[in-house]
Write a protein that holds these residues in place. Structure first.
Motif, PDB file in Angstrom:
ATOM      1  N   ARG A 138       0.834  -1.196   0.000  1.00 48.56           N
ATOM      2  CA  ARG A 138       0.000   0.000   0.000  1.00 48.56           C
ATOM      3  C   ARG A 138       0.869   1.247   0.000  1.00 48.56           C
ATOM      4  O   ARG A 138       1.936   1.287   0.612  1.00 48.56           O
ATOM      5  CB  ARG A 138      -0.918   0.003   1.213  1.00 48.56           C
ATOM      6  CG  ARG A 138      -0.196   0.187   2.537  1.00 48.56           C
ATOM      7  CD  ARG A 138      -1.091  -0.037   3.749  1.00 48.56           C
ATOM      8  NE  ARG A 138      -2.197   0.907   3.800  1.00 48.56           N
ATOM      9  CZ  ARG A 138      -3.126   0.884   4.751  1.00 48.56           C
ATOM     10  NH1 ARG A 138      -3.083  -0.031   5.712  1.00 48.56           N
ATOM     11  NH2 ARG A 138      -4.099   1.780   4.754  1.00 48.56           N
ATOM     12  N   ASP A 164      -2.244   2.383  -4.724  1.00 46.29           N
ATOM     13  CA  ASP A 164      -3.332   2.891  -3.894  1.00 46.29           C
ATOM     14  C   ASP A 164      -4.501   1.900  -3.997  1.00 46.29           C
ATOM     15  O   ASP A 164      -4.295   0.726  -4.286  1.00 46.29           O
ATOM     16  CB  ASP A 164      -3.711   4.303  -4.353  1.00 46.29           C
ATOM     17  CG  ASP A 164      -4.406   5.122  -3.267  1.00 46.29           C
ATOM     18  OD1 ASP A 164      -4.659   4.570  -2.187  1.00 46.29           O
ATOM     19  OD2 ASP A 164      -4.700   6.300  -3.507  1.00 46.29           O
ATOM     20  N   GLN A 165      -5.698   2.352  -3.817  1.00 45.39           N
ATOM     21  CA  GLN A 165      -6.857   1.467  -3.851  1.00 45.39           C
ATOM     22  C   GLN A 165      -7.186   0.983  -5.264  1.00 45.39           C
ATOM     23  O   GLN A 165      -7.926   0.012  -5.442  1.00 45.39           O
ATOM     24  CB  GLN A 165      -8.066   2.169  -3.253  1.00 45.39           C
ATOM     25  CG  GLN A 165      -7.883   2.522  -1.775  1.00 45.39           C
ATOM     26  CD  GLN A 165      -7.636   1.303  -0.903  1.00 45.39           C
ATOM     27  OE1 GLN A 165      -8.498   0.437  -0.799  1.00 45.39           O
ATOM     28  NE2 GLN A 165      -6.462   1.220  -0.293  1.00 45.39           N
ATOM     29  N   VAL A 185       1.736  -9.602  -3.588  1.00 43.05           N
ATOM     30  CA  VAL A 185       1.179  -8.589  -2.696  1.00 43.05           C
ATOM     31  C   VAL A 185       1.625  -8.874  -1.264  1.00 43.05           C
ATOM     32  O   VAL A 185       1.592 -10.016  -0.803  1.00 43.05           O
ATOM     33  CB  VAL A 185      -0.358  -8.567  -2.784  1.00 43.05           C
ATOM     34  CG1 VAL A 185      -0.948  -7.651  -1.718  1.00 43.05           C
ATOM     35  CG2 VAL A 185      -0.797  -8.120  -4.173  1.00 43.05           C
ATOM     36  N   SER A 189      -5.724  -8.025   3.023  1.00 45.57           N
ATOM     37  CA  SER A 189      -6.629  -7.380   2.072  1.00 45.57           C
ATOM     38  C   SER A 189      -7.156  -6.055   2.611  1.00 45.57           C
ATOM     39  O   SER A 189      -7.670  -5.233   1.849  1.00 45.57           O
ATOM     40  CB  SER A 189      -7.800  -8.316   1.742  1.00 45.57           C
ATOM     41  OG  SER A 189      -8.481  -8.706   2.916  1.00 45.57           O
ATOM     42  N   VAL A 192      -4.031  -3.937   1.136  1.00 48.15           N
ATOM     43  CA  VAL A 192      -4.082  -3.957  -0.327  1.00 48.15           C
ATOM     44  C   VAL A 192      -5.300  -4.780  -0.713  1.00 48.15           C
ATOM     45  O   VAL A 192      -5.312  -6.005  -0.547  1.00 48.15           O
ATOM     46  CB  VAL A 192      -2.810  -4.582  -0.935  1.00 48.15           C
ATOM     47  CG1 VAL A 192      -2.898  -4.577  -2.465  1.00 48.15           C
ATOM     48  CG2 VAL A 192      -1.568  -3.839  -0.484  1.00 48.15           C
ATOM     49  N   ILE A 196      -7.139  -5.212  -6.156  1.00 44.58           N
ATOM     50  CA  ILE A 196      -5.843  -4.903  -6.768  1.00 44.58           C
ATOM     51  C   ILE A 196      -5.262  -6.153  -7.415  1.00 44.58           C
ATOM     52  O   ILE A 196      -4.749  -6.111  -8.547  1.00 44.58           O
ATOM     53  CB  ILE A 196      -4.867  -4.332  -5.719  1.00 44.58           C
ATOM     54  CG1 ILE A 196      -5.247  -2.890  -5.362  1.00 44.58           C
ATOM     55  CG2 ILE A 196      -3.422  -4.384  -6.228  1.00 44.58           C
ATOM     56  CD1 ILE A 196      -4.988  -1.879  -6.457  1.00 44.58           C
ATOM     57  N   ARG A 210      -0.370 -14.243  -1.887  1.00 42.86           N
ATOM     58  CA  ARG A 210      -0.173 -13.072  -1.041  1.00 42.86           C
ATOM     59  C   ARG A 210       0.579 -13.467   0.236  1.00 42.86           C
ATOM     60  O   ARG A 210       0.326 -14.509   0.836  1.00 42.86           O
ATOM     61  CB  ARG A 210      -1.536 -12.486  -0.687  1.00 42.86           C
ATOM     62  CG  ARG A 210      -1.497 -11.243   0.189  1.00 42.86           C
ATOM     63  CD  ARG A 210      -2.894 -10.900   0.693  1.00 42.86           C
ATOM     64  NE  ARG A 210      -3.781 -10.428  -0.362  1.00 42.86           N
ATOM     65  CZ  ARG A 210      -4.110  -9.147  -0.548  1.00 42.86           C
ATOM     66  NH1 ARG A 210      -3.617  -8.211   0.243  1.00 42.86           N
ATOM     67  NH2 ARG A 210      -4.935  -8.809  -1.518  1.00 42.86           N
TER      68      ARG A 210
END
Length: 312
Positions: A138, A164-165, A185, A189, A192, A196, A210
């Protein structure tokens, strides 16, 4: 096995970064300079510093910190790379360094915001060695999920990229032009969003599972496991930095990266935390050395004692 921790510290974050620079093992004549309060820019810096074989130093935003100036001289630096705009490192600092090292040897990598700066740093590092994968974190709010990836970013050329979002316009094509095809990632969640990952796959990136824990300390432990399992890091040593305010960890990437040493984050100044303790205990049969980044006011002696006990 008994673990012996060495503390690398100064009385503030700029001095701690300078203290770390004494022992990084980097032999190049480049330095990467980051604003002491620009944590997101420091996440970007590890990738470029690794490609340059450079140390990472921190400075106050308006005036070059004495610790950074002294370190630049001691390291016999011939070129300095500034990360971020003039709000993070002033034009006055750039001018001073230009006078000392020659204007052509002072290079600023910056954009209109932290994401644009991140992409500028990516492009500079990719011009030296193209990466094929990246970590995604993020851009706003807590950036702590990305801190433990710094040693991997430095040693293995895996940049930490900010989002970003939603993915900014042109972001995917810029990242792909740098050579990146696979992304991971970092963080939950809540940090991020899953959307995304969906957008990344739609943009033809391959997404690895992730690495996201319940908090940044748990995420750091997952990253440390990945460092061992996927990036050739060693379980003979471990780095330890304050997790709730991880400023001291931001300059640790060259030291830990050169040693292939995973980096863990403590729960707080006074508590090791279950995530860091669990990692240390799991690898206690091989751990023999450790580095503590920051003074006792950042990582207390009691925390170091707890880390030592976890390895016993």
């Amino acid at each position: 096995m008994t673990v012996t921790f060495t503390r690398l510290a100064g009385t503030d974050r700029t001095k701690t970064a300078a203290a770390i620079s004494r022992s990084t093992g980097s032999t190049g004549t480049n330095a990467v300079l980051v604003g002491a309060d620009a944590g997101a820019d420091a996440l970007s810096a590890a990738f470029l510093a690794g490609r340059l074989g450079a140390t990472v130093l921190l400075t106050a935003p308006k005036t070059l910190s004495n610790a950074a100036a002294t370190a630049l001289t001691r390291l016999d630096v011939t070129s300095v790379h500034l990360i971020g705009g003039t709000d993070k490192i002033s034009q006055g600092i750039e001018d001073l360094l230009g006078w000392s090292y020659g204007a052509d040897n002072v290079v600023r990598h910056a954009g209109q915001d932290r994401i644009a700066t991140n992409l500028a740093v990516l492009a500079a590092g990719a011009a030296i060695t193209k990466p094929t994968e990246a970590f995604i974190v993020r851009a706003y709010g807590s950036i702590n999920d990305g801190v433990a990836a710094g040693p991997i970013s430095y040693a293995d050329g895996v940049p930490v990229l900010l989002v970003d979002q939603t993915l900014p316009a042109g972001w995917a094509s810029t990242v792909q032009a740098a050579g990146i095809t696979r992304v991971t990632v970092l963080g939950s969640s809540a940090a991020v969003p899953d959307s995304i990952e969906t957008a990344l796959r739609a943009a033809d990136f391959t997404t690895s599972p992730r690495l996201g824990g319940a908090d940044s300390r748990a995420t750091a432990a997952l990253i440390a496991d990945a460092a061992l399992n996927s990036y050739g890091f060693s379980a003979t040593g471990v780095g330890l930095a304050r997790g709730d305010v991880p400023a001291d960890a931001l300059a640790a990437a060259p030291y830990a990266g050169n040693r292939k040493m995973p980096l863990l984050l403590t729960e707080s100044t006074t508590a090791l935390g279950t995530a860091a303790a669990g990692f240390i205990t799991r690898h206690k049969s091989t751990l023999s050395t450790g580095a503590v980044f920051g003074s006792g006011s950042a990582v207390s002696d009691d925390v170091v004692t707890a880390a030592t006990a976890a390895a016993a």
